[in-house]
Design a protein around this motif. Sequence first.
Motif, PDB file in Angstrom:
ATOM      1  N   THR A 178       7.154  -9.909   0.714  1.00  0.00           N
ATOM      2  CA  THR A 178       6.073  -9.527   1.628  1.00  0.00           C
ATOM      3  C   THR A 178       5.963  -8.014   1.723  1.00  0.00           C
ATOM      4  O   THR A 178       4.856  -7.447   1.704  1.00  0.00           O
ATOM      5  CB  THR A 178       6.317 -10.118   3.025  1.00  0.00           C
ATOM      6  OG1 THR A 178       6.344 -11.546   2.934  1.00  0.00           O
ATOM      7  CG2 THR A 178       5.226  -9.695   3.989  1.00  0.00           C
ATOM      8  N   LEU A 179       7.091  -7.350   1.806  1.00  0.00           N
ATOM      9  CA  LEU A 179       7.104  -5.895   1.866  1.00  0.00           C
ATOM     10  C   LEU A 179       6.519  -5.298   0.590  1.00  0.00           C
ATOM     11  O   LEU A 179       5.734  -4.335   0.642  1.00  0.00           O
ATOM     12  CB  LEU A 179       8.543  -5.418   2.077  1.00  0.00           C
ATOM     13  CG  LEU A 179       8.775  -3.967   2.465  1.00  0.00           C
ATOM     14  CD1 LEU A 179       7.879  -3.530   3.610  1.00  0.00           C
ATOM     15  CD2 LEU A 179      10.240  -3.763   2.816  1.00  0.00           C
ATOM     16  N   SER A 180       6.857  -5.863  -0.550  1.00  0.00           N
ATOM     17  CA  SER A 180       6.291  -5.393  -1.822  1.00  0.00           C
ATOM     18  C   SER A 180       4.777  -5.565  -1.845  1.00  0.00           C
ATOM     19  O   SER A 180       4.044  -4.674  -2.297  1.00  0.00           O
ATOM     20  CB  SER A 180       6.919  -6.170  -2.990  1.00  0.00           C
ATOM     21  OG  SER A 180       8.291  -5.911  -3.094  1.00  0.00           O
ATOM     22  N   ASP A 181       4.298  -6.701  -1.350  1.00  0.00           N
ATOM     23  CA  ASP A 181       2.849  -6.938  -1.309  1.00  0.00           C
ATOM     24  C   ASP A 181       2.142  -5.881  -0.467  1.00  0.00           C
ATOM     25  O   ASP A 181       1.069  -5.386  -0.832  1.00  0.00           O
ATOM     26  CB  ASP A 181       2.551  -8.332  -0.749  1.00  0.00           C
ATOM     27  CG  ASP A 181       2.890  -9.445  -1.723  1.00  0.00           C
ATOM     28  OD1 ASP A 181       3.076  -9.151  -2.919  1.00  0.00           O
ATOM     29  OD2 ASP A 181       2.972 -10.607  -1.283  1.00  0.00           O
ATOM     30  N   LEU A 182       2.738  -5.530   0.681  1.00  0.00           N
ATOM     31  CA  LEU A 182       2.137  -4.519   1.540  1.00  0.00           C
ATOM     32  C   LEU A 182       2.096  -3.156   0.855  1.00  0.00           C
ATOM     33  O   LEU A 182       1.110  -2.415   0.973  1.00  0.00           O
ATOM     34  CB  LEU A 182       2.922  -4.412   2.851  1.00  0.00           C
ATOM     35  CG  LEU A 182       2.777  -5.567   3.838  1.00  0.00           C
ATOM     36  CD1 LEU A 182       3.744  -5.399   5.001  1.00  0.00           C
ATOM     37  CD2 LEU A 182       1.349  -5.670   4.349  1.00  0.00           C
ATOM     38  N   ILE A 183       3.148  -2.827   0.144  1.00  0.00           N
ATOM     39  CA  ILE A 183       3.190  -1.543  -0.566  1.00  0.00           C
ATOM     40  C   ILE A 183       2.131  -1.501  -1.655  1.00  0.00           C
ATOM     41  O   ILE A 183       1.416  -0.503  -1.821  1.00  0.00           O
ATOM     42  CB  ILE A 183       4.596  -1.297  -1.139  1.00  0.00           C
ATOM     43  CG1 ILE A 183       5.590  -1.079   0.008  1.00  0.00           C
ATOM     44  CG2 ILE A 183       4.609  -0.098  -2.074  1.00  0.00           C
ATOM     45  CD1 ILE A 183       7.044  -1.102  -0.426  1.00  0.00           C
ATOM     46  N   HIS A 184       1.991  -2.563  -2.405  1.00  0.00           N
ATOM     47  CA  HIS A 184       0.971  -2.613  -3.458  1.00  0.00           C
ATOM     48  C   HIS A 184      -0.436  -2.550  -2.863  1.00  0.00           C
ATOM     49  O   HIS A 184      -1.341  -1.938  -3.439  1.00  0.00           O
ATOM     50  CB  HIS A 184       1.140  -3.882  -4.294  1.00  0.00           C
ATOM     51  CG  HIS A 184       2.332  -3.867  -5.189  1.00  0.00           C
ATOM     52  ND1 HIS A 184       2.564  -2.875  -6.133  1.00  0.00           N
ATOM     53  CD2 HIS A 184       3.376  -4.731  -5.293  1.00  0.00           C
ATOM     54  CE1 HIS A 184       3.690  -3.123  -6.778  1.00  0.00           C
ATOM     55  NE2 HIS A 184       4.202  -4.248  -6.293  1.00  0.00           N
ATOM     56  N   GLU A 185      -0.622  -3.171  -1.696  1.00  0.00           N
ATOM     57  CA  GLU A 185      -1.952  -3.222  -1.101  1.00  0.00           C
ATOM     58  C   GLU A 185      -2.363  -1.894  -0.469  1.00  0.00           C
ATOM     59  O   GLU A 185      -3.491  -1.426  -0.658  1.00  0.00           O
ATOM     60  CB  GLU A 185      -2.001  -4.320  -0.043  1.00  0.00           C
ATOM     61  CG  GLU A 185      -3.378  -4.504   0.586  1.00  0.00           C
ATOM     62  CD  GLU A 185      -3.435  -5.703   1.514  1.00  0.00           C
ATOM     63  OE1 GLU A 185      -4.340  -5.737   2.363  1.00  0.00           O
ATOM     64  OE2 GLU A 185      -2.579  -6.606   1.395  1.00  0.00           O
ATOM     65  N   TYR A 186      -1.445  -1.254   0.255  1.00  0.00           N
ATOM     66  CA  TYR A 186      -1.813  -0.061   1.026  1.00  0.00           C
ATOM     67  C   TYR A 186      -1.384   1.252   0.371  1.00  0.00           C
ATOM     68  O   TYR A 186      -1.812   2.321   0.810  1.00  0.00           O
ATOM     69  CB  TYR A 186      -1.238  -0.155   2.448  1.00  0.00           C
ATOM     70  CG  TYR A 186      -1.945  -1.222   3.254  1.00  0.00           C
ATOM     71  CD1 TYR A 186      -3.191  -0.979   3.825  1.00  0.00           C
ATOM     72  CD2 TYR A 186      -1.391  -2.495   3.389  1.00  0.00           C
ATOM     73  CE1 TYR A 186      -3.854  -1.971   4.531  1.00  0.00           C
ATOM     74  CE2 TYR A 186      -2.048  -3.492   4.093  1.00  0.00           C
ATOM     75  CZ  TYR A 186      -3.281  -3.213   4.668  1.00  0.00           C
ATOM     76  OH  TYR A 186      -3.948  -4.202   5.356  1.00  0.00           O
ATOM     77  N   GLN A 187      -0.548   1.179  -0.645  1.00  0.00           N
ATOM     78  CA  GLN A 187      -0.112   2.368  -1.382  1.00  0.00           C
ATOM     79  C   GLN A 187       0.399   3.482  -0.447  1.00  0.00           C
ATOM     80  O   GLN A 187      -0.064   4.622  -0.512  1.00  0.00           O
ATOM     81  CB  GLN A 187      -1.267   2.900  -2.250  1.00  0.00           C
ATOM     82  CG  GLN A 187      -1.739   1.935  -3.324  1.00  0.00           C
ATOM     83  CD  GLN A 187      -0.691   1.728  -4.421  1.00  0.00           C
ATOM     84  OE1 GLN A 187      -0.193   2.678  -4.992  1.00  0.00           O
ATOM     85  NE2 GLN A 187      -0.377   0.469  -4.701  1.00  0.00           N
ATOM     86  N   PRO A 188       1.337   3.182   0.421  1.00  0.00           N
ATOM     87  CA  PRO A 188       1.830   4.206   1.350  1.00  0.00           C
ATOM     88  C   PRO A 188       2.645   5.267   0.626  1.00  0.00           C
ATOM     89  O   PRO A 188       3.227   5.016  -0.436  1.00  0.00           O
ATOM     90  CB  PRO A 188       2.717   3.405   2.314  1.00  0.00           C
ATOM     91  CG  PRO A 188       3.226   2.275   1.467  1.00  0.00           C
ATOM     92  CD  PRO A 188       2.073   1.903   0.576  1.00  0.00           C
ATOM     93  N   GLN A 189       2.694   6.447   1.235  1.00  0.00           N
ATOM     94  CA  GLN A 189       3.588   7.497   0.757  1.00  0.00           C
ATOM     95  C   GLN A 189       4.932   7.428   1.465  1.00  0.00           C
ATOM     96  O   GLN A 189       5.936   7.908   0.950  1.00  0.00           O
ATOM     97  CB  GLN A 189       2.953   8.863   0.969  1.00  0.00           C
ATOM     98  CG  GLN A 189       1.705   9.100   0.138  1.00  0.00           C
ATOM     99  CD  GLN A 189       1.075  10.456   0.393  1.00  0.00           C
ATOM    100  OE1 GLN A 189       1.534  11.221   1.229  1.00  0.00           O
ATOM    101  NE2 GLN A 189       0.004  10.757  -0.330  1.00  0.00           N
ATOM    102  N   LYS A 190       4.936   6.847   2.686  1.00  0.00           N
ATOM    103  CA  LYS A 190       6.153   6.714   3.469  1.00  0.00           C
ATOM    104  C   LYS A 190       6.334   5.262   3.909  1.00  0.00           C
ATOM    105  O   LYS A 190       5.351   4.569   4.190  1.00  0.00           O
ATOM    106  CB  LYS A 190       6.102   7.564   4.755  1.00  0.00           C
ATOM    107  CG  LYS A 190       6.003   9.057   4.588  1.00  0.00           C
ATOM    108  CD  LYS A 190       6.095   9.717   5.976  1.00  0.00           C
ATOM    109  CE  LYS A 190       5.905  11.218   5.911  1.00  0.00           C
ATOM    110  NZ  LYS A 190       4.493  11.577   5.719  1.00  0.00           N
TER     111      LYS A 190
END
Length: 221
Positions: A63-75
């Motif tokens: 789930t965390l990986s999906d959020l990172i791929h979706e929102y492309q955060p820097q932090k």
Amino acid sequence: MMISAATPFILLGQNLLLLPQKAIYWKEQKALIIADVHLGKVGHFRKAGIAIPRDMEQSDLATLSDLIHEYQPQKLLFLGDLFHSDMNNDWDWFILWRSQFPSLQIILVRGNHDIIPDKHYQQLNIELHDELLLHPFLMQHHPLADEQLQGAEGYVFCGHIHPGVNLSGRGRQSITLPCFAFGSKQAVLPSFGQFTGKVAIRNQKTDRIFAVLKDKVMAIE
């Protein structure tokens, strides 16, 4: 990949997205904010002989990986209790997960369960803090008491208590849902980890409460 049904919320001039995955995306900082993942809790209970599905831990990381791929955060900001207790086999999954995002800045604000020695986080290029001021917000793990909030350097974001809101329906039906709780000086985030409980909180009339459903975040009037 399914796009999140995020709920926008403006706080102190900052644009936040409240996500049904029980995280906040802070647009101005390009940061994902998450509390109480409790990685390793599955392994901790299994080691004690309690039968817990092993894939629950990997599901949280997915789930965390999906959020990172979706929102492309820097932090990526963890507000404490990232790992549940002593290091166990679930740490190897975390190492593998971290290797997928080598350029992502990861910050851990220590919680009471974060007892793994600092060197292991530092080897994974994870910053460690007891608290962190990112104006106008002060990142903590534990909520502050009212008297402490008066002298806080910023509006507090925290976790620790795994907040929930109790909703009642017809026929005396009731359910407690995870929630984001925004007070006048402090916000408490729901626990991200799925293998955690939730405690119904008592809110004041001035609080803004957002219940987390399966695929959306709903303001409670």
